[in-house]
Write an enzyme that holds these catalytic residues in place. Structure first.
Site, PDB file in Angstrom:
ATOM      1  N   SER A   4       0.831  -1.210   0.000  1.00 35.77           N
ATOM      2  CA  SER A   4       0.000   0.000   0.000  1.00 35.77           C
ATOM      3  C   SER A   4       0.861   1.254   0.000  1.00 35.77           C
ATOM      4  CB  SER A   4      -0.915   0.039   1.223  1.00 35.77           C
ATOM      5  OG  SER A   4      -1.643  -1.143   1.353  1.00 35.77           O
TER       6      SER A   4
HETATM    7  N1  SAH Z   1      -0.763  -4.791   4.081  1.00 37.83           N
HETATM    8  C1  SAH Z   1      -0.012  -5.019   2.876  1.00 37.83           C
HETATM    9  C2  SAH Z   1      -0.745  -4.579   1.614  1.00 37.83           C
HETATM   10  C3  SAH Z   1      -1.439  -5.710   1.110  1.00 37.83           C
HETATM   11  S1  SAH Z   1      -2.307  -5.680  -0.417  1.00 37.83           S
HETATM   12  C4  SAH Z   1       1.331  -4.388   2.908  1.00 37.83           C
HETATM   13  O1  SAH Z   1       1.630  -3.625   3.835  1.00 37.83           O
HETATM   14  O2  SAH Z   1       2.131  -4.675   2.008  1.00 37.83           O
HETATM   15  C5  SAH Z   1      -3.623  -6.742   0.106  1.00 37.83           C
HETATM   16  C6  SAH Z   1      -3.233  -8.152   0.467  1.00 37.83           C
HETATM   17  O3  SAH Z   1      -4.413  -8.810   0.913  1.00 37.83           O
HETATM   18  C7  SAH Z   1      -2.707  -8.979  -0.701  1.00 37.83           C
HETATM   19  O4  SAH Z   1      -1.459  -9.519  -0.356  1.00 37.83           O
HETATM   20  C8  SAH Z   1      -3.755 -10.079  -0.882  1.00 37.83           C
HETATM   21  O5  SAH Z   1      -3.206 -11.313  -1.308  1.00 37.83           O
HETATM   22  C9  SAH Z   1      -4.341 -10.164   0.520  1.00 37.83           C
HETATM   23  N2  SAH Z   1      -5.698 -10.728   0.623  1.00 37.83           N
HETATM   24  C10 SAH Z   1      -6.761 -10.542  -0.199  1.00 37.83           C
HETATM   25  N3  SAH Z   1      -7.826 -11.231   0.254  1.00 37.83           N
HETATM   26  C11 SAH Z   1      -7.447 -11.859   1.416  1.00 37.83           C
HETATM   27  C12 SAH Z   1      -8.097 -12.723   2.344  1.00 37.83           C
HETATM   28  N4  SAH Z   1      -9.372 -13.088   2.189  1.00 37.83           N
HETATM   29  N5  SAH Z   1      -7.385 -13.171   3.400  1.00 37.83           N
HETATM   30  C13 SAH Z   1      -6.085 -12.825   3.581  1.00 37.83           C
HETATM   31  N6  SAH Z   1      -5.413 -12.007   2.722  1.00 37.83           N
HETATM   32  C14 SAH Z   1      -6.076 -11.536   1.655  1.00 37.83           C
END
Ligand code: SAH
Length: 219
Positions: free
Chosen positions: A68
């Protein structure tokens, strides 16, 4: 593991500038700004992006996912009002950056990722850093009943709805921050669990997120 965890004066200088930029974008919580100043964001990106790590931009982290944007991390973290010693559940570990920012604020962080490759890659990085983050492979919609209840829950992927299991795993007085569409477009919803079990709901501005997906995957 070949990753060289180097955090030099240049990185630190760039990070300080990023923090100053976040102030101009309305981030006022000094605890949040100080945690962002502490966590070396360049370590969470592929090496080709090191030069850009301290710009206010999102980046690909593999498996079609992104780390993000710093202003989004800062905004969500500010809404979460984390205090030292709190148990925080994060859905969407991704690169692990957000989880480490929360841990730098003194939280005990439990973070779930559904994407298998990302989970393993990030686990390896996070384990080399001095932050209290425990990572899990699983479906964030289900939360982590074994470790519940949590003081705070942060979802970092766009959510189609408020997952029931997560509401149940939240303490009274707890706060959940969840990216959801609202009148402002793609925004942030903040839920507070009140003494009588009801939820107070507040909605905030426009942010872009990759969608939340069901179940564990290799896509
Ligand atoms: N917090 C992260 C940004 C993540 S982007 C950072 O600091 O880098 C969103 C993430 O959510 C992705 O890696 C995606 O694979 C994950 N995601 C999406 N749906 C999900 C679910 N149902 N359970 C766990 N993770 C999920």
């Amino acid at each position: 593991m070949n990753t060289i965890i180097e955090d030099n004066y240049r990185h630190k200088g760039l990070r300080k500038q990023m923090v100053d930029q976040l102030r101009t974008k309305g981030i006022t919580d000094e605890a949040v700004l100080s945690a962002i100043n502490e966590v070396p964001r360049h370590i969470f990106l592929d090496s080709s992006f090191v030069e850009l790590a301290y710009q206010d931009m999102a980046f690909p982290i593999g498996s079609g996912q992104t780390i993000s944007q710093p202003s989004t991390v800062a905004f969500q973290t500010q809404l979460l009002q984390v205090e030292k010693g709190m148990k925080v559940l994060e859905i969407g570990t991704g690169s692990g950056y957000q989880a480490c920012v929360l841990a730098a604020m003194g939280a005990k962080v439990f973070s779930i990722e559904r994407q298998r490759n990302l989970y393993f890659k990030t686990k390896e990085i996070v384990e080399q850093l001095p932050f209290r983050v425990k990572t899990f492979l699983g479906d964030g919609f289900e939360g982590l009943p074994t470790y519940a209840p949590f003081n705070r829950i942060i979802i970092t992927a766009g959510a189609p709805r408020i997952p029931d299991a997560l509401l149940q795993q939240m303490k009274t007085g707890g706060i959940m921050v969840i990216p959801m569409d609202n009148a402002e477009g793609e925004g942030q919803t903040m839920l507070t669990k009140m003494e009588d079990g009801s939820l107070r709901k507040e909605e905030f501005g426009d942010f872009k997120f990759v969608p939340m997906l069901k179940e564990i995957g290799n896509d």
